[in-house]
Design a protein around this motif. Sequence first.
Motif, mmCIF file in Angstrom:
data_model
loop_
_atom_site.group_PDB
_atom_site.id
_atom_site.type_symbol
_atom_site.label_atom_id
_atom_site.label_comp_id
_atom_site.label_asym_id
_atom_site.label_seq_id
_atom_site.Cartn_x
_atom_site.Cartn_y
_atom_site.Cartn_z
ATOM 1 N N ILE A 131 31.878 -41.496 2.414
ATOM 2 C CA ILE A 131 30.626 -42.110 2.865
ATOM 3 C C ILE A 131 30.260 -43.283 1.964
ATOM 4 C CG2 ILE A 131 28.142 -41.755 3.159
ATOM 5 C CD1 ILE A 131 28.743 -38.873 3.958
ATOM 6 N N LYS A 132 30.359 -43.099 0.652
ATOM 7 C CA LYS A 132 30.016 -44.173 -0.280
ATOM 8 C C LYS A 132 30.906 -45.385 -0.080
ATOM 9 C CE LYS A 132 28.889 -43.618 -4.521
ATOM 10 N NZ LYS A 132 28.868 -43.234 -5.952
ATOM 11 N N THR A 133 32.201 -45.146 0.134
ATOM 12 C CA THR A 133 33.130 -46.245 0.340
ATOM 13 C C THR A 133 32.811 -47.005 1.617
ATOM 14 O OG1 THR A 133 34.903 -45.075 -0.833
ATOM 15 C CG2 THR A 133 35.564 -46.846 0.646
ATOM 16 N N MET A 134 32.524 -46.280 2.679
ATOM 17 C CA MET A 134 32.221 -46.922 3.962
ATOM 18 C C MET A 134 30.906 -47.690 3.896
ATOM 19 S SD MET A 134 33.484 -44.017 6.704
ATOM 20 C CE MET A 134 33.183 -45.084 8.126
ATOM 21 N N LEU A 135 29.926 -47.171 3.170
ATOM 22 C CA LEU A 135 28.672 -47.903 2.988
ATOM 23 C C LEU A 135 28.916 -49.206 2.236
ATOM 24 C CD1 LEU A 135 26.199 -45.024 2.002
ATOM 25 C CD2 LEU A 135 26.102 -46.394 4.089
ATOM 26 N N ALA A 136 29.705 -49.124 1.173
ATOM 27 C CA ALA A 136 30.000 -50.315 0.366
ATOM 28 C C ALA A 136 30.742 -51.367 1.174
ATOM 29 C CB ALA A 136 30.808 -49.924 -0.871
ATOM 30 N N ASN A 137 31.554 -50.917 2.136
ATOM 31 C CA ASN A 137 32.328 -51.839 2.972
ATOM 32 C C ASN A 137 31.559 -52.322 4.201
ATOM 33 O OD1 ASN A 137 34.497 -51.558 1.226
ATOM 34 N ND2 ASN A 137 35.497 -49.970 2.446
ATOM 35 N N GLY A 138 30.321 -51.864 4.334
ATOM 36 C CA GLY A 138 29.503 -52.289 5.461
ATOM 37 C C GLY A 138 29.867 -51.644 6.777
ATOM 38 N N GLU A 139 30.542 -50.494 6.728
ATOM 39 C CA GLU A 139 30.985 -49.823 7.950
ATOM 40 C C GLU A 139 29.939 -48.866 8.501
ATOM 41 O OE1 GLU A 139 35.167 -48.390 7.684
ATOM 42 O OE2 GLU A 139 35.064 -49.198 5.643
ATOM 43 N N LEU A 140 28.891 -48.604 7.734
ATOM 44 C CA LEU A 140 27.850 -47.679 8.147
ATOM 45 C C LEU A 140 26.483 -48.314 7.931
ATOM 46 C CD1 LEU A 140 29.149 -44.442 6.373
ATOM 47 C CD2 LEU A 140 29.255 -44.875 8.834
ATOM 48 N N ASP A 141 25.510 -47.853 8.701
ATOM 49 C CA ASP A 141 24.130 -48.264 8.469
ATOM 50 C C ASP A 141 23.467 -47.395 7.405
ATOM 51 O OD1 ASP A 141 23.852 -50.363 10.512
ATOM 52 O OD2 ASP A 141 24.167 -48.719 11.924
ATOM 53 N N LEU A 142 23.815 -46.109 7.396
ATOM 54 C CA LEU A 142 23.147 -45.169 6.499
ATOM 55 C C LEU A 142 24.069 -44.010 6.177
ATOM 56 C CD1 LEU A 142 20.248 -44.576 5.244
ATOM 57 C CD2 LEU A 142 19.903 -43.059 7.202
ATOM 58 N N GLY A 143 23.941 -43.495 4.968
ATOM 59 C CA GLY A 143 24.673 -42.300 4.576
ATOM 60 C C GLY A 143 23.739 -41.276 3.976
ATOM 61 N N LEU A 144 23.877 -40.025 4.372
ATOM 62 C CA LEU A 144 23.137 -38.920 3.765
ATOM 63 C C LEU A 144 24.167 -38.014 3.115
ATOM 64 C CD1 LEU A 144 21.461 -39.592 6.670
ATOM 65 C CD2 LEU A 144 19.928 -37.998 5.546
ATOM 66 N N MET A 145 24.077 -37.865 1.814
ATOM 67 C CA MET A 145 25.167 -37.239 1.068
ATOM 68 C C MET A 145 24.637 -36.661 -0.227
ATOM 69 S SD MET A 145 26.715 -40.954 0.058
ATOM 70 C CE MET A 145 25.502 -42.249 -0.262
ATOM 71 N N TYR A 146 25.568 -36.228 -1.081
ATOM 72 C CA TYR A 146 25.211 -35.782 -2.417
ATOM 73 C C TYR A 146 25.573 -36.870 -3.417
ATOM 74 C CZ TYR A 146 24.754 -31.300 -0.098
ATOM 75 O OH TYR A 146 24.361 -30.302 0.757
ATOM 76 N N ASP A 147 24.867 -36.866 -4.516
ATOM 77 C CA ASP A 147 25.075 -37.876 -5.550
ATOM 78 C C ASP A 147 26.370 -37.561 -6.298
ATOM 79 O OD1 ASP A 147 24.741 -39.960 -7.266
ATOM 80 O OD2 ASP A 147 23.013 -39.134 -8.323
ATOM 81 N N VAL A 148 27.414 -38.310 -5.995
ATOM 82 C CA VAL A 148 28.725 -38.064 -6.594
ATOM 83 C C VAL A 148 29.288 -39.363 -7.155
ATOM 84 C CG1 VAL A 148 29.257 -36.135 -5.069
ATOM 85 C CG2 VAL A 148 29.920 -38.444 -4.398
ATOM 86 N N GLY A 149 30.163 -39.226 -8.131
ATOM 87 C CA GLY A 149 30.875 -40.373 -8.654
ATOM 88 C C GLY A 149 29.966 -41.336 -9.409
ATOM 89 N N SER A 150 30.537 -42.473 -9.773
ATOM 90 C CA SER A 150 29.784 -43.481 -10.511
ATOM 91 C C SER A 150 28.882 -44.273 -9.571
ATOM 92 C CB SER A 150 30.745 -44.441 -11.228
ATOM 93 O OG SER A 150 31.630 -45.048 -10.295
#
Length: 296
Positions: A131-150
């Motif tokens: 989810i984080k990767t897709m958000l960073a790449n502009g592939e999603l409008d919104l992500g609901l997730m857990y706080d993971v990684g850097s």
Amino acid sequence: MDIRHFKTFKSIVEEGNFSNAAMKLGYTQSTVTSQIQQLEQELSIKLFEKIGRNMVLTDLGKEMIPYANELLNTVKKIEGIGKVGDKITGELKIAVAESLMSYKLQNVLSMFKEKAPNVKLSMVSLNCYTIKTMLANGELDLGLMYDVGSKNESLSAVKLSDFNVTLVCSPQFEQEKLDFCEPNHKINTSLIINPVESVYRKIIENYFLDKNILLNNTIELGSIEAIKKCVASNLGISFLPSFTVEEELSNGTLKELKVGCVDAKITAIYGYHKNKWISPALSLFIELVREDFNII
């Protein structure tokens, strides 16, 4: 003047300090500081002063509070003109962590469908790293997730809630003969858990590694419902968000096991790209999520 600066000012007042406001808004603390400095320059007044280690409101800052609230309420009303009910159209692409999708979003989705029936809503359940990767790449409008990684500087992230995680077993499991707190021994059972990207799987596996507690093997499943059924059938144990097993613990289908990382928590967040246009549809969805999680 930038309306965002007034929103930042209000958040600092509500959260009590700059760092909490930055976390709430998805900004860095330096961004919050910079915005307040710009606002002070534009108004030619000092809103905060440093007392010891703390930044506290000046008298003029206190006088600013009702004016800022009034301004932001007016802005909110203006933004809502022509953007309610079935007038909202467009598409919305959202990715959600499986546990949040299955147990926490039903009310939000129901309300969104009622308020914006003409929006084409596309949702997918993915692991948090994807989810984080897709958000960073502009592939999603919104992500609901857990706080993971850097932290990713291109994303705005807002905390929703902290959740406990619980080690569970079948009522038939001979838990009194086994100790998940004592180090350096092997336990004759399997860990039934989500794939390796799961944030709660990492917590329990790191705990077992640190305590040198060995299990027979790991059974990896993608569905929490499937995991719970396997655990209830006494095929092994699992470590899951507490809200996903509340019903089973209540009706006796599952039982809780004592474990040394009993205070472990996972943090749910929502995030979007900082350059993403907040469309009326996205704004409404975020608003409903915040209301459901009691975020003011």
